[in-house]
Structure formats: C-alpha cells, structure tokens
Design an enzyme around this catalytic site. Structure first.
Site, PDB file in Angstrom:
ATOM      1  N   GLN A  29      55.977  52.926  29.787  1.00  0.00           N
ATOM      2  CA  GLN A  29      56.775  53.953  29.139  1.00  0.00           C
ATOM      3  C   GLN A  29      57.955  53.296  28.414  1.00  0.00           C
ATOM      4  O   GLN A  29      58.323  53.697  27.323  1.00  0.00           O
ATOM      5  CB  GLN A  29      57.262  54.955  30.197  1.00  0.00           C
ATOM      6  CG  GLN A  29      57.741  56.279  29.625  1.00  0.00           C
ATOM      7  CD  GLN A  29      56.610  57.143  29.081  1.00  0.00           C
ATOM      8  OE1 GLN A  29      55.469  57.034  29.526  1.00  0.00           O
ATOM      9  NE2 GLN A  29      56.911  57.994  28.126  1.00  0.00           N
TER      10      GLN A  29
ATOM     11  N   TRP B 194      60.971  61.409  20.450  1.00  0.00           N
ATOM     12  CA  TRP B 194      59.512  61.278  20.373  1.00  0.00           C
ATOM     13  C   TRP B 194      58.860  60.818  21.661  1.00  0.00           C
ATOM     14  O   TRP B 194      57.712  61.127  21.940  1.00  0.00           O
ATOM     15  CB  TRP B 194      59.151  60.271  19.269  1.00  0.00           C
ATOM     16  CG  TRP B 194      59.582  60.711  17.922  1.00  0.00           C
ATOM     17  CD1 TRP B 194      60.435  60.058  17.084  1.00  0.00           C
ATOM     18  CD2 TRP B 194      59.225  61.919  17.261  1.00  0.00           C
ATOM     19  NE1 TRP B 194      60.617  60.791  15.955  1.00  0.00           N
ATOM     20  CE2 TRP B 194      59.889  61.939  16.030  1.00  0.00           C
ATOM     21  CE3 TRP B 194      58.398  63.003  17.592  1.00  0.00           C
ATOM     22  CZ2 TRP B 194      59.770  62.978  15.133  1.00  0.00           C
ATOM     23  CZ3 TRP B 194      58.284  64.052  16.691  1.00  0.00           C
ATOM     24  CH2 TRP B 194      58.953  64.022  15.482  1.00  0.00           C
ATOM     25  N   VAL B 195      59.578  60.028  22.409  1.00  0.00           N
ATOM     26  CA  VAL B 195      58.974  59.422  23.594  1.00  0.00           C
ATOM     27  C   VAL B 195      59.839  59.753  24.803  1.00  0.00           C
ATOM     28  O   VAL B 195      61.057  59.592  24.750  1.00  0.00           O
ATOM     29  CB  VAL B 195      58.911  57.884  23.432  1.00  0.00           C
ATOM     30  CG1 VAL B 195      58.236  57.250  24.630  1.00  0.00           C
ATOM     31  CG2 VAL B 195      58.195  57.506  22.144  1.00  0.00           C
ATOM     32  N   ALA B 196      59.206  60.211  25.872  1.00  0.00           N
ATOM     33  CA  ALA B 196      59.972  60.472  27.089  1.00  0.00           C
ATOM     34  C   ALA B 196      60.649  59.181  27.511  1.00  0.00           C
ATOM     35  O   ALA B 196      60.052  58.109  27.474  1.00  0.00           O
ATOM     36  CB  ALA B 196      59.048  60.965  28.191  1.00  0.00           C
TER      37      ALA B 196
ATOM     38  N   SER C  36      58.707  60.424  32.539  1.00  0.00           N
ATOM     39  CA  SER C  36      57.397  60.989  32.220  1.00  0.00           C
ATOM     40  C   SER C  36      56.662  61.304  33.521  1.00  0.00           C
ATOM     41  O   SER C  36      56.605  60.487  34.434  1.00  0.00           O
ATOM     42  CB  SER C  36      56.566  60.002  31.399  1.00  0.00           C
ATOM     43  OG  SER C  36      55.224  60.448  31.348  1.00  0.00           O
TER      44      SER C  36
ATOM     45  N   HIS D  12      53.680  61.317  33.993  1.00  0.00           N
ATOM     46  CA  HIS D  12      52.534  60.424  34.163  1.00  0.00           C
ATOM     47  C   HIS D  12      52.884  59.250  35.076  1.00  0.00           C
ATOM     48  O   HIS D  12      52.000  58.636  35.658  1.00  0.00           O
ATOM     49  CB  HIS D  12      52.064  59.903  32.805  1.00  0.00           C
ATOM     50  CG  HIS D  12      51.297  60.937  32.027  1.00  0.00           C
ATOM     51  ND1 HIS D  12      49.962  61.172  32.220  1.00  0.00           N
ATOM     52  CD2 HIS D  12      51.693  61.820  31.094  1.00  0.00           C
ATOM     53  CE1 HIS D  12      49.549  62.137  31.417  1.00  0.00           C
ATOM     54  NE2 HIS D  12      50.596  62.554  30.722  1.00  0.00           N
TER      55      HIS D  12
ATOM     56  N   ASP E  28      46.208  64.056  31.237  1.00  0.00           N
ATOM     57  CA  ASP E  28      45.895  64.666  29.953  1.00  0.00           C
ATOM     58  C   ASP E  28      44.381  64.775  29.895  1.00  0.00           C
ATOM     59  O   ASP E  28      43.681  63.789  30.127  1.00  0.00           O
ATOM     60  CB  ASP E  28      46.405  63.813  28.795  1.00  0.00           C
ATOM     61  CG  ASP E  28      47.924  63.794  28.730  1.00  0.00           C
ATOM     62  OD1 ASP E  28      48.552  64.669  29.359  1.00  0.00           O
ATOM     63  OD2 ASP E  28      48.466  62.903  28.057  1.00  0.00           O
TER      64      ASP E  28
ATOM     65  N   GLU F  87      51.677  71.948  25.621  1.00  0.00           N
ATOM     66  CA  GLU F  87      50.660  70.896  25.689  1.00  0.00           C
ATOM     67  C   GLU F  87      49.492  71.442  26.485  1.00  0.00           C
ATOM     68  O   GLU F  87      49.535  71.476  27.707  1.00  0.00           O
ATOM     69  CB  GLU F  87      51.207  69.649  26.400  1.00  0.00           C
ATOM     70  CG  GLU F  87      52.149  68.827  25.561  1.00  0.00           C
ATOM     71  CD  GLU F  87      52.459  67.460  26.175  1.00  0.00           C
ATOM     72  OE1 GLU F  87      51.866  67.124  27.225  1.00  0.00           O
ATOM     73  OE2 GLU F  87      53.288  66.755  25.599  1.00  0.00           O
TER      74      GLU F  87
ATOM     75  N   HIS G 263      47.794  68.883  29.164  1.00  0.00           N
ATOM     76  CA  HIS G 263      48.519  68.233  30.263  1.00  0.00           C
ATOM     77  C   HIS G 263      48.521  69.101  31.532  1.00  0.00           C
ATOM     78  O   HIS G 263      49.040  70.208  31.530  1.00  0.00           O
ATOM     79  CB  HIS G 263      49.954  67.940  29.803  1.00  0.00           C
ATOM     80  CG  HIS G 263      50.798  67.226  30.827  1.00  0.00           C
ATOM     81  ND1 HIS G 263      51.163  65.899  30.701  1.00  0.00           N
ATOM     82  CD2 HIS G 263      51.344  67.659  31.987  1.00  0.00           C
ATOM     83  CE1 HIS G 263      51.910  65.550  31.737  1.00  0.00           C
ATOM     84  NE2 HIS G 263      52.034  66.612  32.536  1.00  0.00           N
TER      85      HIS G 263
HETATM   86 ZN   LIG Z   1      50.539  64.323  29.516  1.00  0.00          ZN
END
Ligand SMILES: [Zn+2]
Length: 283
Positions: free
Chosen positions: A170, A198-200, A205, A207, A214, A252, A255
């Site tokens: 990440q 744009w990015v966690a 995250s 994940h 996902d 989402e 997810h």
């Molecule tokens: Zn996800």
C-alpha cells in the site's frame, strides 16, 4: 388512422431499442469500471468521477500490488478465542479511534481513512485462487458464498481479484502516486495531497486486514445477488453509495468485507454501514 398506428408503433420500437441500447451501455460501463479498478487504471475513470463526487473512487487500486512479498506477515499468532494478538501498539490517527479498541473482535476491526490497521496486526493467510490470499478464518464462508453466487452468474464462478495486501504494498502504491504527481510538476505538498485522494494511505486499507476481497463477477447480476445474500455468509457490501459520507469511499460494488454472520445480518437488516454498527456497539 393506419398511418398514425404505424407511427406510434415505430416510435415504440425506436424507444424500445433506445432503452435496450442504454441498458447495454450502462452494463458495459459498469463492467469496464470494475476491470479498470482491478488492473490499477482506476485513476483514468476516477478523475472524471471525482469531479462530480469530490470523493475518492478507487482508494485502494487493483491487483497489480497483490503479488509477492508476504513473508513476515504469515504465520503470526492469535489467541485461543481467535482474537489477533499484539494489539497493544494500536496506532490512532485520530481521537476517534480510542477507548476499548484492544477488545475489538477480529472480525469487527474498523479500518478507514480515520482508523488504521493495528500495529503488529497478525494474520494467517491462505490461497484464495489467482494468487490472492485471505485470512484463513474467512476462507470457507467466502468460497461457499462464491459457489452459491455462481448460479446467478451464468454459471461462472466469481473470482477474488484482490485479497490481502501488505502495508508495504500500500505504501509503494501511495509513493508511486506521489511520484507521478511530482513528475507532472506539482510541488511536494500538493503532490502528496493529490495522491491521498487516489490511494488509501498505507495502514488505512481494509485489504491490509485480509478480511476484505474485491470480487470480479463478470456480470452485474452477481453483484445484485451478493448485495442481498452476502450477509448469510458473514460478508457485507462495505461501500454502498448512500453511505459515502460515513465510509469515505464512493460506491464499490465489488468490495466485500467479512464481519461474521451476526454483525452482517444486523448491518444488512438495518441498512447501516460498519462505521454505524461499530459506533452503536460502543454506546
Ligand atoms: Zn477493495
């Protein structure tokens, strides 16, 4: 009379075919969105979505960063009750993430832009196909859910396209994004701010818990099936469009997050999100 009938009929025909075309365009667009997100090109779509929503669309990006280095994260311990150990160093990024978090059941750990993955978080990973891994405790219900979803998916088994991610991955994703903006000429501070959209942020995250996946269903029907059935397997539709204000993430459909059957059922029946559920628990 005859003429007008024909006109009406041909108008109807035109309308029908227009509706059909529109339905197909929408279906195609949704499919492309999922594909682009999965393959790390989410920013292309994201830029236009962001203009209208002002929110991050693909904070986590895709499967590009899911392979490789799991090493130190494997085979860590959790106690006899199944709770993850080493919670002492829970790092708060805000005051909201305070009391009682040490007692949080593993399946209810809240990770979002305000709450980070606990320091030293431990997880046992198992293969979930296509090189993706998940927490071994969610493997059985996940496979059962995907297998049961197959029927509503033209008999195709939906796939996990992104499971567990290391914080290092990440971080790399985040750093790459900053570098991208710097290259475009943005000053450091601004580049960082834009990347964060744009990015966690690393550590933020879901994940990184190994409890979120996902899913690429290939058809939209499978997402509708999941939205009404996933709770039976302990999974929740984590980012519904009407909860964006609370989750910090735009809708989402792909997810899913494991929270256990009890919590998932309550969340589904009450139409709330995990943020609300956890807050209710604390009251
Ligand atoms: Zn996800």
């Amino acid at each position: 009379m005859k003429e007008s009938k024909i006109t009406v009929r041909s108008q109807r025909r035109r309308k029908r075919s227009r509706q059909k075309r529109q339905a197909w365009s929408v279906a195609l667009l949704l499919f492309l969105l999922v594909l682009m997100a999965d393959f790390g090109a989410g920013f292309l779509v994201g830029s236009s979505w962001q203009k209208s929503t002002g929110k991050e669309v693909y904070p986590e990006n895709g499967a590009l960063y899911t392979d490789g280095d799991y090493g130190a994260w494997e085979n860590m311990a959790y106690d006899a009750q199944g709770n993850v150990m080493q919670f002492d160093d829970w790092q708060d990024s805000t005051a909201q993430n305070d009391d009682g978090q040490d007692d949080t059941a593993w399946n209810l750990i809240l990770v979002n832009d305000k709450n980070r993955v606990p320091e030293g978080y431990a997880v046992n990973l198992v293969d979930a196909g296509d090189g993706e891994r998940v927490d071994e405790r969610i493997y059985a219900p996940l496979m059962e859910m995907l297998e049961d979803a197959r029927e509503s998916n033209w008999n195709q088994l939906p796939r996990v396209v992104s499971g567990y991610r290391t914080t290092e991955k990440q971080q790399k994703l985040y750093d790459d994004k900053i570098a991208e903006y710097r290259k475009q000429g943005y000053p450091d501070e601004e580049a960082e701010e834009l990347a964060g959209q744009w990015v966690a942020l690393p550590g933020h995250s879901e994940h990184e818990l190994g409890l979120a996946v996902d899913i690429n269903g290939a058809t939209y029907d499978v997402y509708l099936w999941l939205q009404t059935n996933s709770y039976k397997y302990g999974f929740i539709f984590r980012y519904p469009g009407n909860k964006t204000e609370l989750t910090g993430v735009a809708e989402e459909v792909w997810h899913y997050r494991y929270v256990g059957v009890e919590a998932a059922t309550e969340i589904y029946e009450q139409g709330i999100c995990l943020e609300e559920y956890v807050e209710n628990l604390e009251v």
